[in-house]
Write a protein that holds these residues in place. Structure first.
Motif, PDB file in Angstrom:
ATOM      1  N   PHE A  74       0.825  -1.202   0.000  1.00 31.57           N
ATOM      2  CA  PHE A  74       0.000   0.000   0.000  1.00 31.57           C
ATOM      3  C   PHE A  74       0.862   1.256   0.000  1.00 31.57           C
ATOM      4  N   ASP A  75       0.324   2.291  -0.632  1.00 33.49           N
ATOM      5  CA  ASP A  75       0.973   3.605  -0.622  1.00 33.49           C
ATOM      6  C   ASP A  75      -0.105   4.674  -0.518  1.00 33.49           C
ATOM      7  N   VAL A  76      -0.013   5.504   0.502  1.00 35.89           N
ATOM      8  CA  VAL A  76      -0.932   6.620   0.705  1.00 35.89           C
ATOM      9  C   VAL A  76      -0.114   7.903   0.698  1.00 35.89           C
ATOM     10  N   GLY A  77      -0.574   8.912  -0.042  1.00 36.10           N
ATOM     11  CA  GLY A  77       0.203  10.144  -0.144  1.00 36.10           C
ATOM     12  C   GLY A  77      -0.650  11.400  -0.146  1.00 36.10           C
ATOM     13  N   VAL A  78      -0.029  12.519   0.215  1.00 36.99           N
ATOM     14  CA  VAL A  78      -0.664  13.832   0.175  1.00 36.99           C
ATOM     15  C   VAL A  78       0.412  14.853  -0.139  1.00 36.99           C
ATOM     16  N   GLY A  79       0.051  15.871  -0.947  1.00 36.15           N
ATOM     17  CA  GLY A  79       1.054  16.879  -1.275  1.00 36.15           C
ATOM     18  C   GLY A  79       0.565  17.920  -2.256  1.00 36.15           C
ATOM     19  N   TYR A  80       1.532  18.583  -2.882  1.00 36.05           N
ATOM     20  CA  TYR A  80       1.263  19.672  -3.826  1.00 36.05           C
ATOM     21  C   TYR A  80       1.075  19.119  -5.231  1.00 36.05           C
ATOM     22  N   VAL A  81       0.118  19.687  -5.980  1.00 33.40           N
ATOM     23  CA  VAL A  81      -0.088  19.339  -7.383  1.00 33.40           C
ATOM     24  C   VAL A  81      -0.195  20.626  -8.196  1.00 33.40           C
ATOM     25  N   GLY A  82       0.441  20.629  -9.361  1.00 31.09           N
ATOM     26  CA  GLY A  82       0.366  21.769 -10.266  1.00 31.09           C
ATOM     27  C   GLY A  82       0.164  21.310 -11.694  1.00 31.09           C
ATOM     28  N   SER A  83      -0.589  22.082 -12.471  1.00 25.22           N
ATOM     29  CA  SER A  83      -0.834  21.794 -13.885  1.00 25.22           C
ATOM     30  C   SER A  83      -0.695  23.096 -14.661  1.00 25.22           C
ATOM     31  N   PHE A  84       0.177  23.101 -15.670  1.00 23.34           N
ATOM     32  CA  PHE A  84       0.520  24.342 -16.372  1.00 23.34           C
ATOM     33  C   PHE A  84       0.513  24.105 -17.886  1.00 23.34           C
ATOM     34  N   ARG A  85      -0.192  24.981 -18.617  1.00 21.89           N
ATOM     35  CA  ARG A  85      -0.212  24.845 -20.074  1.00 21.89           C
ATOM     36  C   ARG A  85      -0.461  26.183 -20.759  1.00 21.89           C
ATOM     37  N   SER A  86       0.010  26.276 -21.984  1.00 22.42           N
ATOM     38  CA  SER A  86      -0.297  27.427 -22.831  1.00 22.42           C
ATOM     39  C   SER A  86      -1.638  27.197 -23.508  1.00 22.42           C
ATOM     40  N   PHE A 114      -3.932   7.066  -3.339  1.00 27.61           N
ATOM     41  CA  PHE A 114      -3.858   5.734  -2.761  1.00 27.61           C
ATOM     42  C   PHE A 114      -3.490   4.763  -3.867  1.00 27.61           C
ATOM     43  N   ALA A 115      -2.603   3.813  -3.574  1.00 28.26           N
ATOM     44  CA  ALA A 115      -2.186   2.832  -4.579  1.00 28.26           C
ATOM     45  C   ALA A 115      -1.977   1.472  -3.926  1.00 28.26           C
ATOM     46  N   TYR A 116      -2.208   0.425  -4.731  1.00 22.23           N
ATOM     47  CA  TYR A 116      -2.010  -0.950  -4.290  1.00 22.23           C
ATOM     48  C   TYR A 116      -1.011  -1.623  -5.234  1.00 22.23           C
ATOM     49  N   ALA A 117      -0.036  -2.335  -4.674  1.00 20.37           N
ATOM     50  CA  ALA A 117       0.999  -2.984  -5.472  1.00 20.37           C
ATOM     51  C   ALA A 117       0.472  -4.305  -6.019  1.00 20.37           C
ATOM     52  N   ILE A 118       0.119  -4.326  -7.303  1.00 20.23           N
ATOM     53  CA  ILE A 118      -0.380  -5.558  -7.916  1.00 20.23           C
ATOM     54  C   ILE A 118       0.766  -6.520  -8.230  1.00 20.23           C
ATOM     55  N   GLU A 119       1.981  -5.990  -8.348  1.00 14.60           N
ATOM     56  CA  GLU A 119       3.203  -6.799  -8.421  1.00 14.60           C
ATOM     57  C   GLU A 119       4.180  -6.223  -7.410  1.00 14.60           C
ATOM     58  N   ASN A 120       4.700  -7.075  -6.530  1.00 10.39           N
ATOM     59  CA  ASN A 120       5.525  -6.572  -5.442  1.00 10.39           C
ATOM     60  C   ASN A 120       6.716  -7.511  -5.239  1.00 10.39           C
ATOM     61  N   HIS A 121       7.885  -7.092  -5.736  1.00 11.05           N
ATOM     62  CA  HIS A 121       9.086  -7.908  -5.668  1.00 11.05           C
ATOM     63  C   HIS A 121      10.171  -7.165  -4.889  1.00 11.05           C
ATOM     64  N   ARG A 122      11.310  -7.783  -4.740  1.00  5.69           N
ATOM     65  CA  ARG A 122      12.334  -7.231  -3.864  1.00  5.69           C
ATOM     66  C   ARG A 122      12.849  -5.881  -4.350  1.00  5.69           C
ATOM     67  N   HIS A 123      13.027  -5.715  -5.649  1.00 11.12           N
ATOM     68  CA  HIS A 123      13.591  -4.464  -6.161  1.00 11.12           C
ATOM     69  C   HIS A 123      12.745  -3.813  -7.251  1.00 11.12           C
ATOM     70  N   TRP A 124      11.574  -4.334  -7.542  1.00 10.83           N
ATOM     71  CA  TRP A 124      10.663  -3.653  -8.471  1.00 10.83           C
ATOM     72  C   TRP A 124       9.226  -3.970  -8.089  1.00 10.83           C
ATOM     73  N   ARG A 125       8.331  -3.025  -8.408  1.00  9.55           N
ATOM     74  CA  ARG A 125       6.922  -3.204  -8.108  1.00  9.55           C
ATOM     75  C   ARG A 125       6.071  -2.375  -9.061  1.00  9.55           C
ATOM     76  N   THR A 126       4.827  -2.814  -9.213  1.00 11.30           N
ATOM     77  CA  THR A 126       3.870  -2.148 -10.084  1.00 11.30           C
ATOM     78  C   THR A 126       2.657  -1.749  -9.260  1.00 11.30           C
ATOM     79  N   TRP A 127       2.275  -0.485  -9.378  1.00  9.36           N
ATOM     80  CA  TRP A 127       1.171   0.062  -8.592  1.00  9.36           C
ATOM     81  C   TRP A 127      -0.054   0.318  -9.457  1.00  9.36           C
ATOM     82  N   LEU A 128      -1.237   0.026  -8.918  1.00 16.23           N
ATOM     83  CA  LEU A 128      -2.512   0.447  -9.490  1.00 16.23           C
ATOM     84  C   LEU A 128      -3.178   1.337  -8.461  1.00 16.23           C
ATOM     85  N   GLY A 129      -3.514   2.548  -8.854  1.00 19.11           N
ATOM     86  CA  GLY A 129      -4.021   3.466  -7.841  1.00 19.11           C
ATOM     87  C   GLY A 129      -4.879   4.575  -8.401  1.00 19.11           C
TER      88      GLY A 129
END
Length: 216
Positions: A74-86, A114-129
């Motif tokens: 599991f991964d839960v996060g909070v923070g700053y988000v920005g979106s910039f375009r011409s 929020f994300a869940y690791a659908i593949e979780n190995h020692r040195h690589w992982r894949t998140w769906l969130g």
């Protein structure tokens, strides 16, 4: 405590960095880095009648998977988000000092993810969130309050561990994960129809663990 080799090298680097100013100025010095994730990418709006430029997407926040020093689902996060375009325009805008400025849409705010690791190995992982964000900005002389959400798939290479080192002059502690990765996502935001409320995006990610170093 178990410490991975890459993290041992980083602890030594932190010790050297922190001890130099302390020895030179005979003053205490310290650094504290929270367990963070940073992302930089681009997003393209879909289904708009007028061609739109891609937006630059930036996110920086505190994440639980950056702190945890073992493989986690599991991964839960909070923070700053920005979106910039011409923005497309028939004419450029002239600023007060006479410079020419292209119209743009700059949004800033906060996100929760929020994300869940659908593949979780020692040195690589894949998140769906997923992510929810709320941002504000200006468009055509009016304020925009934008709420959005996204579904994403990401993958990363990482090294995690916990460790510390020190002597009577220097102390360094670190816990969590270093990582580099990539992501793809689909987004929906409460933007005006002409700006493309639905889009797709991709980018790169980076994690840093909790780091504390103090030198007397």
């Amino acid at each position: 405590m178990h410490t991975l080799r890459p993290m041992r090298a980083l602890v030594v680097a932190a010790l050297v960095t922190m001890s130099a100013p302390a020895l030179a100025g005979h003053k205490p010095a310290g650094i504290l880095v929270p367990p963070m994730e940073a992302e930089l990418g681009a997003s393209a709006p879909l289904g708009v009648a007028t061609p739109q430029s891609n937006s630059t997407e930036l996110r920086v926040g505190v994440h639980s998977a950056s702190l945890y020093w073992k493989p986690t689902r599991f991964d839960v996060g909070v923070g700053y988000v920005g979106s910039f375009r011409s923005l497309p325009s028939d004419r450029s805008l002239r600023t007060i000092d006479g410079q020419i400025a292209e119209p743009s849409l700059n949004l800033s705010g906060i996100y929760f993810s929020f994300a869940y690791a659908i593949e979780n190995h020692r040195h690589w992982r894949t998140w769906l969130g997923g992510r929810v964000d709320t941002m504000t900005g200006r468009y055509q002389d009016r304020t925009l309050n934008v709420v959005g959400g996204s579904v994403r798939l990401s993958a990363e290479l990482y090294a995690a561990g916990v460790g510390g080192a020190g002597d009577r002059n220097v102390l360094a502690l670190m816990a969590g994960a270093w990582a580099l990765g990539v992501y793809v996502e689909g987004t929906a935001r409460t933007l005006p129809d002409e700006l493309g409320p639905v889009g797709v995006g991709a980018g790169v990610t980076m994690r840093v663990p909790f780091l504390l170093a103090v030198a007397n």
